[in-house]
Design an enzyme around this catalytic site. Structure first.
Site, mmCIF file in Angstrom:
data_model
loop_
_atom_site.group_PDB
_atom_site.id
_atom_site.type_symbol
_atom_site.label_atom_id
_atom_site.label_comp_id
_atom_site.label_asym_id
_atom_site.label_seq_id
_atom_site.Cartn_x
_atom_site.Cartn_y
_atom_site.Cartn_z
ATOM 1 C CB VAL A 45 -0.532 -0.103 0.662
ATOM 2 C CG1 VAL A 45 -1.547 1.495 1.029
ATOM 3 C CG2 VAL A 45 -1.991 -0.733 1.251
ATOM 4 C CB CYS A 46 3.896 2.059 2.089
ATOM 5 S SG CYS A 46 3.256 2.337 3.513
ATOM 6 C CB THR A 47 4.765 0.653 -3.266
ATOM 7 O OG1 THR A 47 5.478 0.130 -2.329
ATOM 8 C CG2 THR A 47 5.005 0.342 -4.633
ATOM 9 C CG LEU A 50 5.451 7.622 -1.048
ATOM 10 C CD1 LEU A 50 5.465 8.614 -0.857
ATOM 11 C CD2 LEU A 50 4.363 7.183 -0.546
#
Length: 156
Positions: A45-47, A50
């Site tokens: 999810v972070c990838t 961002l």
């Protein structure tokens, strides 16, 4: 619970790593800023978050705003992740969790591996006042980026 709208944004100076080495990054003065707290580099999810922000970075610069990503990862891990995923925003390391705590977005015991930053978004105006504040219900949820952009448009 994340700091509320109308609060003075806590200042910080955190480390960022790029090909030219380590550098200090502080909350910009006199500029609208989007702070994105995220749990951990190299996670799905972070990838997605961002990379999506990087793909649409011009929409933030068109609104005269700087975007800074903050996590508890080391600056070296952040740099490796940014290179691998072609992330184009400034990433800063809050390894000691002081800034995460100052913004009241500490996520305790993520997946049993330790405390991280929660997923959160703040819009801070040129005077250092929080104009938008959102901590997502779970680390899997993304902030409302349309609301972030709408707030920046009001400040432009």
């Amino acid at each position: 619970m994340a700091l509320s709208v109308g609060s003075k944004a806590p200042g910080f100076t955190l480390k960022s790593k790029s090909a030219s080495g380590l550098s200090d990054v502080s909350l910009p003065a006199g500029k609208n800023t989007v702070l994105l707290f995220f749990p951990l580099a190299f996670t799905g999810v972070c990838t997605q978050e961002l990379c999506d922000i990087t793909a649409g970075l011009s929409s933030y610069s068109d609104l005269n705003a700087e975007v800074i990503g903050i996590s508890v990862d080391s600056p070296f891990a952040q740099e490796a992740w940014a290179q691998k995923e072609k992330i184009g925003i400034t990433l800063v390391s809050d390894l000691n969790k002081e800034t995460t705590k100052a913004y009241d977005v500490l996520f305790p015991g993520l997946a049993g591996i330790g405390d991280t930053s929660a997923r959160a978004a703040f819009v801070i105006d040129k005077n250092g006042v929080i104009q938008y504040s959102e901590q997502t219900a779970t680390p899997k949820d993304l902030p409302n980026f349309e609301a972030v952009k709408a707030k920046l448009a009001e400040l432009a």
